[in-house]
Design an enzyme around this catalytic site. Structure first.
Site, mmCIF file in Angstrom:
data_model
loop_
_atom_site.group_PDB
_atom_site.id
_atom_site.type_symbol
_atom_site.label_atom_id
_atom_site.label_comp_id
_atom_site.label_asym_id
_atom_site.label_seq_id
_atom_site.Cartn_x
_atom_site.Cartn_y
_atom_site.Cartn_z
ATOM 1 C CB SER A 198 -0.925 -0.004 1.220
ATOM 2 O OG SER A 198 -0.181 -0.214 2.402
ATOM 3 C CB THR A 235 -41.682 23.882 -9.792
ATOM 4 O OG1 THR A 235 -42.810 24.204 -10.610
ATOM 5 C CG2 THR A 235 -41.695 24.779 -8.566
ATOM 6 C CG HIS A 236 -42.412 20.428 -12.631
ATOM 7 N ND1 HIS A 236 -42.568 19.090 -12.371
ATOM 8 C CD2 HIS A 236 -43.184 21.082 -11.730
ATOM 9 C CE1 HIS A 236 -43.423 18.935 -11.365
ATOM 10 N NE2 HIS A 236 -43.797 20.126 -10.956
ATOM 11 C CB SER A 245 -14.991 25.264 -29.369
ATOM 12 O OG SER A 245 -14.882 24.440 -30.513
ATOM 13 C CE LYS A 253 -20.098 25.803 -27.641
ATOM 14 N NZ LYS A 253 -19.976 24.408 -28.032
ATOM 15 C CG ASN A 265 -17.491 25.344 -24.609
ATOM 16 O OD1 ASN A 265 -18.562 25.739 -25.069
ATOM 17 N ND2 ASN A 265 -16.590 24.715 -25.335
ATOM 18 C CD GLU A 267 -19.586 21.754 -19.775
ATOM 19 O OE1 GLU A 267 -20.000 20.890 -20.546
ATOM 20 O OE2 GLU A 267 -18.824 22.677 -20.133
HETATM 21 N N1 ARG Z 1 -1.362 -1.448 4.963
HETATM 22 C C1 ARG Z 1 -2.311 -1.949 5.858
HETATM 23 C C2 ARG Z 1 -3.658 -1.266 5.657
HETATM 24 O O1 ARG Z 1 -3.680 -0.267 5.044
HETATM 25 C C3 ARG Z 1 -1.842 -1.734 7.260
HETATM 26 C C4 ARG Z 1 -2.316 -2.747 8.237
HETATM 27 C C5 ARG Z 1 -1.713 -4.058 7.919
HETATM 28 N N2 ARG Z 1 -1.981 -5.036 8.913
HETATM 29 C C6 ARG Z 1 -1.777 -6.321 8.666
HETATM 30 N N3 ARG Z 1 -2.018 -7.118 9.621
HETATM 31 N N4 ARG Z 1 -1.321 -6.756 7.526
HETATM 32 O O2 ARG Z 1 -4.670 -1.731 6.083
#
Ligand code: ARG
Length: 462
Positions: free
Chosen positions: A23, A155-156, A277, A283, A285, A290
């Site tokens: 992660s 409305t509408h 554009s 144009k 825009n 948006e």
């Molecule tokens: N990277 C993990 C998460 O975001 C951290 C916790 C990980 N814990 C574990 N027991 N592997 O959830």
């Protein structure tokens, strides 16, 4: 260096698994909070005599150095270590040697990650709230100048009754106030310390969770360790708050797009906030509203994604929960971006009062006022409604507006009509007469604007 959990394993992690499992690419955003959380944890361990003074001092200094290096962009994270928590710990061990290994006493990455995300969200909630206040101030400033700018209310998407531009903006002011309050409310549940929950069942060490909470500015500690590590309600709540903010931004954006169209021309966005554009030279825009409208989809997506991730997870921590971060970070960034771009765009947009007023004059927006005129003379509303409807049908037939009919034509439908009918059904009078709290009458609106200014002041102080 082997993984911090490597000793039970006989093989190194497969390269592909490492990438899949990691992660780091996104949770490095939590670095600051991870370090601050560790500092508080170490101080508490020292207070509890689990670490001695020298050890604690060494660890705190090293952690602060790592934070400084991080802030100066000097840290290269090691992708072989799967997340920010193991990376910080590894850096600490490299700096101070074996004592670094003590930082994880009475702690697990499960309660650590829950802590980090809560710390992140505390800061971001406040940041989003101050952007909401900026937007509210901008809307109030514009409203103040337009308590008498008459426009059609719909409305509408059909012209319905005359209102003012201040009244219309006032509706959004109420929405954004509620958004602010919703964030204050979910903040209360974010502000609970999960640290000390351990992996799932706390720790045998004599820690003081209230001390850690105090060091980190948390209001309270979580009361069940299984829940402490596996609760992601506070993220879902925030994502739901953010989704509603986007709903409001998107509805407003839709109106800005409509109002900028040739068909409406109620407003003109400044050139600095419009695009052209590459093909059609004429144009101009409204890309910004948006895009705000478009980005609403990804914030809703984040909410639904996490709800779905969480829906069948057994207690307590499961790795699935690692999937909470990317949607959360993306939603927070998206909302901040949208909230930041809106005030300067609104401040520079031109408001075309004439167009608004001429739109009020066509479309029989004063038909209700004709009915109410009769009601004031004692006619039951249903009968008055019928009479006004007949007048509208007649006027359409004659290709006239209600103001253009003669008093004789009025009298043919009811003898109760007098010459004052023409004044009574002017858009100005129509707006002026709606002084009920919540209504568009300029004086009523000014009172509400004052109340909202006080509301902003009160909330700025908190
Ligand atoms: N990277 C993990 C998460 O975001 C951290 C916790 C990980 N814990 C574990 N027991 N592997 O959830």
């Amino acid at each position: 260096m082997q993984q911090l959990w490597g000793s039970r394993f006989s093989k190194k992690l497969d390269e592909s698994v490492n990438d899949f499992n990691s992660s780091l690419s996104f949770d490095k955003k939590l670095c600051k909070y991870d370090i601050q959380g560790s500092v508080a944890h170490v101080l508490m361990l020292k207070d509890q005599k689990i670490l001695d003074e020298d050890e604690a001092l060494l660890l705190v200094n090293a952690l602060n150095e790592i934070l400084l290096d991080y802030e100066e962009g000097k840290i290269v994270f090691d992708t072989a270590f799967e997340d920010i928590h193991t990376n910080v710990e590894k850096l600490l061990i490299e700096k101070v040697g074996d004592i670094g290994k003590k930082v994880h006493t009475a702690r697990s990455r499960n309660d650590q990650v829950a802590l980090d995300v809560r710390m992140y969200l505390k800061e971001e909630t406040k940041a989003i709230q101050s952007l909401l206040l900026e937007l509210l101030k901008t809307l109030l400033d514009i409203s103040k100048q337009h308590t008498e700018t008459i426009m059609p209310g719909y409305t509408h998407l059909q012209r319905a009754q005359p209102i003012t531009f201040a009244h219309h903006l006032g509706a959004y002011i109420e929405m954004f106030k509620r958004d602010f309050e919703r964030l204050s409310d979910s903040y209360k549940r974010i502000n609970i310390l999960p640290l000390g929950s351990g992996a799932l069942a706390t720790t045998p060490h004599n820690i003081d969770r209230y001390k850690t909470a105090q060091y980190l500015g948390f209001d309270d500690v979580s009361l069940n360790s299984l829940d402490g590590v596996s609760d992601r309600d506070f993220i879902i709540e925030t994502l739901s708050d953010l989704s509603l903010i986007m709903t409001h931004l998107s509805r407003f954006s839709e109106e800005l797009v409509l109002w900028s169209s040739f068909e409406f021309k109620f407003i003109e966005l400044d050139d600095g906030f419009s695009t052209g554009s590459s093909l059609m030279p004429q144009k101009k825009n409204p890309d910004i509203p948006e895009l705000i409208r478009g980005k609403t989809g990804r914030v809703y997506g984040s909410l639904v994604s996490l709800l779905t991730t969480m829906k069948a997870l057994p207690l307590a921590y499961n790795k699935d929960m690692q999937e909470d971060k990317e949607p959360l970070f993306d939603a927070v960034e998206t909302v901040k971006l949208c909230l930041s771009i809106l005030p300067p765009m609104l401040k520079t947009m031109r408001i075309n009062k004439d167009k608004m007023l001429s739109a009020v004059k066509e479309g029989f927006l004063n038909a209700t006022d004709v009915a109410d005129y009769l009601v004031k003379k004692g006619v039951p509303f249903r009968d008055a409604h019928e009479c006004a409807g007949a007048l509208v049908a007649y006027a359409i037939q004659q290709n006239k507006t209600l103001n253009e009919l003669t008093i004789d034509e009025y009298k043919q439908k009811s003898i109760l009509f007098e010459d004052d009918i023409f004044e009574e059904i002017s858009p100005q009078k129509s707006v002026l007469s709606r002084k009920v709290t919540g209504g568009p009458a300029p004086d009523t609106m000014k009172k509400v604007i004052e109340m909202n200014e006080k509301w902003i002041k009160n909330n700025e102080q908190n």
